[in-house]
Design an enzyme around this catalytic site. Sequence first.
Site, mmCIF file in Angstrom:
data_model
loop_
_atom_site.group_PDB
_atom_site.id
_atom_site.type_symbol
_atom_site.label_atom_id
_atom_site.label_comp_id
_atom_site.label_asym_id
_atom_site.label_seq_id
_atom_site.Cartn_x
_atom_site.Cartn_y
_atom_site.Cartn_z
ATOM 1 N N SER A 59 1.167 -1.343 0.095
ATOM 2 C CA SER A 59 -0.107 0.218 -0.041
ATOM 3 C C SER A 59 0.867 1.159 0.367
ATOM 4 O O SER A 59 0.898 2.426 -0.573
ATOM 5 C CB SER A 59 -0.647 -0.246 1.392
ATOM 6 O OG SER A 59 -1.480 -1.147 1.331
ATOM 7 N N ALA A 98 -5.582 -1.389 -2.509
ATOM 8 C CA ALA A 98 -4.465 -0.982 -0.970
ATOM 9 C C ALA A 98 -5.045 -0.441 0.121
ATOM 10 O O ALA A 98 -6.340 -0.172 0.277
ATOM 11 C CB ALA A 98 -3.385 0.489 -1.965
ATOM 12 N N LYS A 99 -4.973 -0.187 1.414
ATOM 13 C CA LYS A 99 -5.831 0.215 2.603
ATOM 14 C C LYS A 99 -5.234 1.527 2.768
ATOM 15 O O LYS A 99 -4.391 1.364 3.496
ATOM 16 C CB LYS A 99 -5.344 -0.874 3.699
ATOM 17 C CG LYS A 99 -6.094 -1.120 4.579
ATOM 18 C CD LYS A 99 -5.974 -2.227 5.850
ATOM 19 C CE LYS A 99 -7.104 -1.701 7.230
ATOM 20 N NZ LYS A 99 -8.363 -1.384 6.402
ATOM 21 N N VAL A 100 -5.610 2.526 2.145
ATOM 22 C CA VAL A 100 -5.326 4.053 2.406
ATOM 23 C C VAL A 100 -6.484 4.462 2.688
ATOM 24 O O VAL A 100 -7.512 4.001 2.745
ATOM 25 C CB VAL A 100 -5.232 4.311 1.079
ATOM 26 C CG1 VAL A 100 -4.941 5.802 0.283
ATOM 27 C CG2 VAL A 100 -4.753 3.499 -0.443
ATOM 28 N N TYR A 155 -11.495 5.093 3.375
ATOM 29 C CA TYR A 155 -12.608 4.702 4.374
ATOM 30 C C TYR A 155 -13.270 5.818 4.768
ATOM 31 O O TYR A 155 -14.655 5.926 4.926
ATOM 32 C CB TYR A 155 -11.743 4.667 5.500
ATOM 33 C CG TYR A 155 -11.481 3.064 5.554
ATOM 34 C CD1 TYR A 155 -11.943 2.389 5.717
ATOM 35 C CD2 TYR A 155 -9.968 2.703 5.568
ATOM 36 C CE1 TYR A 155 -11.729 0.450 5.255
ATOM 37 C CE2 TYR A 155 -9.601 1.573 4.531
ATOM 38 C CZ TYR A 155 -10.276 0.730 4.773
ATOM 39 O OH TYR A 155 -9.956 -0.882 4.694
#
Length: 289
Positions: free
Chosen positions: A64, A152-154, A158
């Site tokens: 990420s 990707a964990k961005v 959220y």
Amino acid sequence: MYYNDNTLLFNDGEWLKAKDLMVSPYAQTMHYGIGVFEGIRSYATPQGTKIFKSAEHYKRLLYSADKMHLKLNYTHDQFTKLTYELLEKNNLSNSYIRPLIYTGANMSLFTNDEVHVMICAWDWGNFLGTKLLNVMTSSYQRPNPKACHVEAKVTGHYVNSILATTEAKQKGFDEALLLDMNENVAEGPGANFFFEKDKVLYTCPSGNILPGITRATIFELCNELGIKLVEKYFTPDEVRGADGAFFTGTAAEVLGLNSLDKVNFKLKFENTLGSILQKKYTRRVAFNE
Ligand code: PMP
């Protein structure tokens, strides 16, 4: 809830009290949502505290960060060692671990060379609770993968999740189910989605989702248990009134659904494949069974 006066966290090579961490009011992460993170769990096991799939989580964090042009000088092994140290310092066993990569003061829209590494952890039960969820199809879609790196964990992604969960709760539901840009079912705001029909499980392919580490574990468990699992695109119409459904995620673990858009699933959750997988998942994380 997340920390008290004695809680320690890791920040840029130092162990700091959580209450003493200073972040610039001009941090680019805070203004524009460019940052990356992970959600990891540790479990009390007969062999002591174990972080479940730490390497997989930290590899995803590095992936990420790379996608967001954030340069990190850590290996996944170093991250894992630091995390065990963090748990020990805070006397944590069954915990939720949150590494966050955030950037320094920068009001431009150009990526930042000032990259900070923070890892914190706290005691956390199941974040969606344990009762079966009544879910609505969200009016919000998941972000188009041509607009950002959905896999990707961005941090900024959220915003979409918060909008969807808030809408669902305001309408009296427990949680949302989001579609992709083609109106196929994608995932929950913080979890992947599976449904069951005629003893077969279905989930969408990767491409428009964050393909979870729990999702990958479910694939492994299905394989071990001889449960048929098919990756395909499907609409909410196919899901409403199916035999069963569940969410998967590190925080949510395996959590059953009661209904989608007020249409109940046909089987009692305890009679579904989701329930078998939920029990098996609990044994996998705690006893490596
Ligand atoms: N989708 C989204 C949007 C999530 O935030 C999460 C939680 N990280 C998941 C899926 C599940 O991922 P994992 O199983 O790796 O926790």
